[in-house]
Design a protein around this motif. Structure first.
Motif, mmCIF file in Angstrom:
data_model
loop_
_atom_site.group_PDB
_atom_site.id
_atom_site.type_symbol
_atom_site.label_atom_id
_atom_site.label_comp_id
_atom_site.label_asym_id
_atom_site.label_seq_id
_atom_site.Cartn_x
_atom_site.Cartn_y
_atom_site.Cartn_z
ATOM 1 N N PRO A 98 0.967 -1.160 -0.239
ATOM 2 C CA PRO A 98 0.011 -0.128 -0.259
ATOM 3 C C PRO A 98 0.768 1.085 0.302
ATOM 4 O O PRO A 98 0.348 1.877 -0.778
ATOM 5 C CB PRO A 98 -0.744 -0.366 1.021
ATOM 6 C CG PRO A 98 -1.214 -1.708 1.599
ATOM 7 C CD PRO A 98 0.656 -1.936 0.654
ATOM 8 N N GLU A 99 2.174 1.657 0.381
ATOM 9 C CA GLU A 99 3.076 2.231 0.678
ATOM 10 C C GLU A 99 3.853 2.649 -0.764
ATOM 11 O O GLU A 99 4.657 2.947 -0.880
ATOM 12 C CB GLU A 99 4.218 2.285 1.798
ATOM 13 C CG GLU A 99 4.050 1.805 3.073
ATOM 14 C CD GLU A 99 3.419 0.145 3.452
ATOM 15 O OE1 GLU A 99 4.073 -0.199 3.085
ATOM 16 O OE2 GLU A 99 2.271 -0.006 4.036
ATOM 17 N N GLY A 100 3.532 1.564 -1.881
ATOM 18 C CA GLY A 100 3.809 2.106 -3.102
ATOM 19 C C GLY A 100 5.297 1.236 -3.138
ATOM 20 O O GLY A 100 5.840 1.412 -4.861
ATOM 21 N N LYS A 101 5.305 0.706 -2.942
ATOM 22 C CA LYS A 101 7.171 0.046 -2.731
ATOM 23 C C LYS A 101 7.047 -1.951 -3.430
ATOM 24 O O LYS A 101 5.626 -2.137 -2.786
ATOM 25 C CB LYS A 101 7.526 -0.347 -1.223
ATOM 26 C CG LYS A 101 8.895 -1.067 -1.090
ATOM 27 C CD LYS A 101 9.423 -1.960 0.048
ATOM 28 C CE LYS A 101 10.958 -2.298 0.315
ATOM 29 N NZ LYS A 101 11.113 -2.979 1.296
ATOM 30 N N ALA A 102 7.715 -2.253 -4.167
ATOM 31 C CA ALA A 102 7.261 -3.902 -4.848
ATOM 32 C C ALA A 102 8.213 -4.736 -4.341
ATOM 33 O O ALA A 102 8.952 -4.835 -3.069
ATOM 34 C CB ALA A 102 8.311 -3.393 -6.181
ATOM 35 N N GLY A 103 7.071 -5.980 -4.324
ATOM 36 C CA GLY A 103 7.160 -6.862 -3.417
ATOM 37 C C GLY A 103 7.639 -8.342 -4.551
ATOM 38 O O GLY A 103 6.584 -8.445 -5.535
ATOM 39 N N TYR A 104 8.527 -9.278 -3.895
ATOM 40 C CA TYR A 104 8.442 -10.230 -4.873
ATOM 41 C C TYR A 104 8.615 -11.350 -4.078
ATOM 42 O O TYR A 104 9.180 -11.520 -3.063
ATOM 43 C CB TYR A 104 9.459 -10.919 -5.665
ATOM 44 C CG TYR A 104 9.592 -9.109 -6.899
ATOM 45 C CD1 TYR A 104 9.233 -8.871 -8.138
ATOM 46 C CD2 TYR A 104 10.349 -8.081 -6.568
ATOM 47 C CE1 TYR A 104 9.390 -8.056 -8.756
ATOM 48 C CE2 TYR A 104 10.479 -6.610 -6.827
ATOM 49 C CZ TYR A 104 9.953 -6.979 -8.546
ATOM 50 O OH TYR A 104 10.416 -5.237 -8.900
ATOM 51 N N HIS A 105 7.758 -12.589 -4.417
ATOM 52 C CA HIS A 105 8.019 -13.709 -3.495
ATOM 53 C C HIS A 105 8.092 -15.187 -4.607
ATOM 54 O O HIS A 105 6.918 -14.861 -5.407
ATOM 55 C CB HIS A 105 6.796 -13.940 -2.499
ATOM 56 C CG HIS A 105 6.141 -15.534 -1.860
ATOM 57 N ND1 HIS A 105 7.026 -16.315 -0.666
ATOM 58 C CD2 HIS A 105 5.651 -16.334 -2.237
ATOM 59 C CE1 HIS A 105 6.543 -16.829 -0.324
ATOM 60 N NE2 HIS A 105 6.852 -17.305 -0.893
ATOM 61 N N GLN A 106 9.216 -16.187 -4.234
ATOM 62 C CA GLN A 106 8.586 -17.088 -4.749
ATOM 63 C C GLN A 106 8.397 -18.294 -4.628
ATOM 64 O O GLN A 106 8.728 -18.811 -3.424
ATOM 65 C CB GLN A 106 10.138 -17.785 -5.734
ATOM 66 C CG GLN A 106 11.005 -18.667 -6.019
ATOM 67 C CD GLN A 106 11.677 -18.773 -6.830
ATOM 68 O OE1 GLN A 106 12.752 -18.193 -7.265
ATOM 69 N NE2 GLN A 106 12.236 -20.119 -7.208
ATOM 70 N N ALA A 107 6.888 -19.037 -5.084
ATOM 71 C CA ALA A 107 6.162 -20.173 -4.617
ATOM 72 C C ALA A 107 7.042 -21.538 -5.383
ATOM 73 O O ALA A 107 6.732 -21.152 -6.603
ATOM 74 C CB ALA A 107 4.845 -19.925 -4.307
ATOM 75 N N GLU A 108 6.708 -22.595 -4.378
ATOM 76 C CA GLU A 108 7.331 -23.778 -5.375
ATOM 77 C C GLU A 108 6.180 -24.293 -6.149
ATOM 78 O O GLU A 108 6.292 -25.302 -7.145
ATOM 79 C CB GLU A 108 7.965 -24.844 -4.439
ATOM 80 C CG GLU A 108 8.851 -24.610 -3.364
ATOM 81 C CD GLU A 108 9.574 -24.363 -5.214
ATOM 82 O OE1 GLU A 108 10.190 -25.551 -5.646
ATOM 83 O OE2 GLU A 108 10.814 -23.274 -4.258
#
Length: 117
Positions: A10-20
């Motif tokens: 919500p603050e605008g920061k990009a995020g990434y998450h790798q899932a199996e």
């Protein structure tokens, strides 16, 4: 198959998450939405693209100062006497035509170029 979740906080920061797998990716998106109030999330299927590294040599002349057309003599000049060969037998060979650069594999005798027979 591996999946990637790409989202924006919500603050605008990009995020990434790798899932199996896709189920883990969906659970992560649910957690983002329900606990962190993230509304912008996408899931991507990840697939490795095979690549190869190949050695490539390019030969350049160390002092290749080609004369400009304006500096060329107007009348033909008689050839000068040949200088003492500086590198033995190689100096006596006729000049070779410029060739298209080829991968080392083709020069090494395999006869193939960029996986084409």
């Amino acid at each position: 198959m591996t999946h990637m979740v790409i989202f924006r906080h919500p603050e605008g920061k990009a995020g990434y998450h790798q899932a199996e797998n896709v189920d883990d990716a969906v659970r992560f998106v649910e957690r983002l939405r329900n606990q962190e109030h993230v509304t912008d999330a996408r899931i991507f299927r990840m697939e490795e693209v095979p690549i190869e590294f190949r050695t490539y040599y390019k030969v350049e002349l160390a002092s290749a100062a080609a004369p400009s057309p304006a500096a060329a003599p107007a009348a033909p000049v008689a050839p000068a006497a040949p200088a003492e060969p500086s590198n033995g037998d190689a100096a006596e060979l006729a000049p070779q035509a410029v060739l298209d650069p080829a991968p080392v594999e083709a020069v090494a005798g395999r006869g193939r170029r960029f996986n084409r027979g």
